[in-house]
Design a protein around this motif. Sequence first.
Motif, PDB file in Angstrom:
ATOM      1  N   LEU A   1      -4.326 -18.904  -3.597  1.00  0.00           N
ATOM      2  CA  LEU A   1      -3.574 -18.368  -2.465  1.00  0.00           C
ATOM      3  C   LEU A   1      -2.671 -17.228  -2.934  1.00  0.00           C
ATOM      4  N   ASN A   2      -2.886 -16.049  -2.404  1.00  0.00           N
ATOM      5  CA  ASN A   2      -2.090 -14.868  -2.770  1.00  0.00           C
ATOM      6  C   ASN A   2      -1.137 -14.443  -1.661  1.00  0.00           C
ATOM      7  N   VAL A   3      -1.597 -14.514  -0.417  1.00  0.00           N
ATOM      8  CA  VAL A   3      -0.796 -14.044   0.712  1.00  0.00           C
ATOM      9  C   VAL A   3      -0.903 -15.044   1.855  1.00  0.00           C
ATOM     10  N   THR A   4       0.221 -15.384   2.443  1.00  0.00           N
ATOM     11  CA  THR A   4       0.213 -16.211   3.652  1.00  0.00           C
ATOM     12  C   THR A   4       1.514 -15.990   4.409  1.00  0.00           C
ATOM     13  N   GLY A   5       1.424 -16.015   5.735  1.00  0.00           N
ATOM     14  CA  GLY A   5       2.616 -15.857   6.557  1.00  0.00           C
ATOM     15  C   GLY A   5       3.375 -14.569   6.292  1.00  0.00           C
ATOM     16  N   GLY A   6       2.666 -13.530   5.894  1.00  0.00           N
ATOM     17  CA  GLY A   6       3.317 -12.250   5.654  1.00  0.00           C
ATOM     18  C   GLY A   6       4.024 -12.125   4.321  1.00  0.00           C
ATOM     19  N   THR A   7       3.723 -13.053   3.385  1.00  0.00           N
ATOM     20  CA  THR A   7       4.429 -13.073   2.105  1.00  0.00           C
ATOM     21  C   THR A   7       3.445 -13.197   0.937  1.00  0.00           C
ATOM     22  N   ILE A   8       3.743 -12.510  -0.160  1.00  0.00           N
ATOM     23  CA  ILE A   8       3.008 -12.720  -1.412  1.00  0.00           C
ATOM     24  C   ILE A   8       3.528 -14.008  -2.034  1.00  0.00           C
TER      25      ILE A   8
ATOM     26  N   ASP B   1      -2.551  -2.871  -6.446  1.00  0.00           N
ATOM     27  CA  ASP B   1      -2.957  -2.317  -5.152  1.00  0.00           C
ATOM     28  C   ASP B   1      -1.906  -2.648  -4.091  1.00  0.00           C
ATOM     29  N   ALA B   2      -0.768  -1.989  -4.199  1.00  0.00           N
ATOM     30  CA  ALA B   2       0.322  -2.243  -3.261  1.00  0.00           C
ATOM     31  C   ALA B   2      -0.057  -1.950  -1.807  1.00  0.00           C
ATOM     32  N   PRO B   3      -0.801  -0.876  -1.507  1.00  0.00           N
ATOM     33  CA  PRO B   3      -1.160  -0.643  -0.098  1.00  0.00           C
ATOM     34  C   PRO B   3      -1.954  -1.792   0.518  1.00  0.00           C
ATOM     35  N   GLN B   4      -2.902  -2.329  -0.249  1.00  0.00           N
ATOM     36  CA  GLN B   4      -3.660  -3.467   0.266  1.00  0.00           C
ATOM     37  C   GLN B   4      -2.745  -4.667   0.481  1.00  0.00           C
ATOM     38  N   ALA B   5      -1.870  -4.926  -0.489  1.00  0.00           N
ATOM     39  CA  ALA B   5      -0.944  -6.054  -0.367  1.00  0.00           C
ATOM     40  C   ALA B   5      -0.090  -5.922   0.880  1.00  0.00           C
ATOM     41  N   GLU B   6       0.409  -4.716   1.138  1.00  0.00           N
ATOM     42  CA  GLU B   6       1.240  -4.489   2.327  1.00  0.00           C
ATOM     43  C   GLU B   6       0.435  -4.714   3.601  1.00  0.00           C
ATOM     44  N   GLY B   7      -0.831  -4.268   3.599  1.00  0.00           N
ATOM     45  CA  GLY B   7      -1.677  -4.461   4.766  1.00  0.00           C
ATOM     46  C   GLY B   7      -1.966  -5.922   5.036  1.00  0.00           C
ATOM     47  N   LEU B   8      -2.229  -6.677   3.981  1.00  0.00           N
ATOM     48  CA  LEU B   8      -2.517  -8.099   4.149  1.00  0.00           C
ATOM     49  C   LEU B   8      -1.283  -8.856   4.614  1.00  0.00           C
ATOM     50  N   MET B   9      -0.132  -8.495   4.091  1.00  0.00           N
ATOM     51  CA  MET B   9       1.099  -9.136   4.559  1.00  0.00           C
ATOM     52  C   MET B   9       1.335  -8.849   6.037  1.00  0.00           C
ATOM     53  N   ALA B  10       1.113  -7.604   6.427  1.00  0.00           N
ATOM     54  CA  ALA B  10       1.329  -7.234   7.829  1.00  0.00           C
ATOM     55  C   ALA B  10       0.366  -7.947   8.770  1.00  0.00           C
ATOM     56  N   SER B  11      -0.819  -8.289   8.266  1.00  0.00           N
ATOM     57  CA  SER B  11      -1.823  -8.944   9.111  1.00  0.00           C
ATOM     58  C   SER B  11      -1.442 -10.370   9.476  1.00  0.00           C
ATOM     59  N   GLY B  12      -0.649 -11.012   8.627  1.00  0.00           N
ATOM     60  CA  GLY B  12      -0.298 -12.417   8.840  1.00  0.00           C
ATOM     61  C   GLY B  12      -1.376 -13.398   8.429  1.00  0.00           C
ATOM     62  N   ALA B  13      -2.500 -12.881   7.914  1.00  0.00           N
ATOM     63  CA  ALA B  13      -3.619 -13.755   7.535  1.00  0.00           C
ATOM     64  C   ALA B  13      -3.314 -14.541   6.259  1.00  0.00           C
ATOM     65  N   THR B  14      -4.054 -15.612   6.080  1.00  0.00           N
ATOM     66  CA  THR B  14      -4.013 -16.391   4.842  1.00  0.00           C
ATOM     67  C   THR B  14      -5.103 -15.848   3.928  1.00  0.00           C
ATOM     68  N   CYS B  15      -4.715 -15.337   2.767  1.00  0.00           N
ATOM     69  CA  CYS B  15      -5.650 -14.617   1.896  1.00  0.00           C
ATOM     70  C   CYS B  15      -5.754 -15.323   0.547  1.00  0.00           C
ATOM     71  N   ILE B  16      -6.936 -15.817   0.253  1.00  0.00           N
ATOM     72  CA  ILE B  16      -7.199 -16.567  -0.984  1.00  0.00           C
ATOM     73  C   ILE B  16      -8.095 -15.717  -1.868  1.00  0.00           C
TER      74      ILE B  16
END
Length: 363
Positions: free
Chosen positions: A343-350, A100-115
Amino acid sequence: MRIGVPKEVKNHEYRVGLTPSSVAELVAAGHTVFVQANAGAGIDFNDDAYIAVGAKIVSSSVEVFSEADLIVKVKEPQVEEITLLAPRHVLFTYLHLAADAPQAEGLMASGATCIAYETVTASDGSLPLLRPMSEVAGRMSVQIGAHYLEKERGGRGVLLGGVPGVLPARVAILGGGVAGENAAQIAMGMGASVIVYDINGARLADLDRTFGGRVRTAYAVKSVLAEAIREADLVIGAVLIPGAAAPKLVSRDMLKTMKRGSVMVDVAIDQGGCFETSRATTHTDPIYEIDGIIHYCVANMPSAVARTSAIALNNATLPFVLKLANAGAEAAMASDQHLAAGLNVTGGTIVHAAVASALVDFN
């Protein structure tokens, strides 16, 4: 901590991130929980039940995300939810980013910490937050397959367990993990002829001991899988590689060898599916047919039994939610390597290696 529970917006998703009993534990620990109105109404957890245990009811998801720092959900955030995420947020939910690349890009852009629930580990290497839903989906896959084998549903008109004098249906289960084992348990109980295929010999030995030989096992080399697909009435795809996209074990060409009206249920669809012809479907429109073969690829299968699923999921997630709330995300993950594995996404990075690799391959 301020914790938010939005109402799920995915198609026919009735589960809820926190049940009233979970909210009660968090409130007792000194936290504030904001629950969107009617978040649990679909499974008979009404707003009064949440108010009774100390939750604050808010009218919209916008208010939930505005008020809370820790967001607890069930399914991956949809587009309208991703836009509400900010760098201060910690998101704790299923993500399934590998396909799900679109979701990944959206989460990175958000800057949120995603677990992600599905990559949190246990000391034995298992996936404790994926397990309850894998159990549900595995068990459901057989009853769903049996349903669509009925002639009026487009199937072959085969009764899974047969009757005296008529052979039972053949069920091929690809993958001997939690979902596969649970599928085998139900298929065996319904009287089907069941074979589980895997490439882990030790796991096959475990299954043989578990079922006392009543479920057969086979090593999943290509030639064996080709024969399995050709002979099966019901194929259940239950392959999992933690964090990564599922391997494509059944090709389009293999469908042409199958019996018309056979059914394929892809439990691995959240990770991209393990059939080449798989594409995600919904509870509203759950099946499609290719070359006379019925495909069921609903990406949130457990929501069909949402009350059971929500309670089972909360039983597994609550200790981690408490840890995140009590210590904060950074300290909680620093003290718990198994939570940190989520932890999958944090600080705009996978930051999860398998997820990052899968996204590169997927693209």
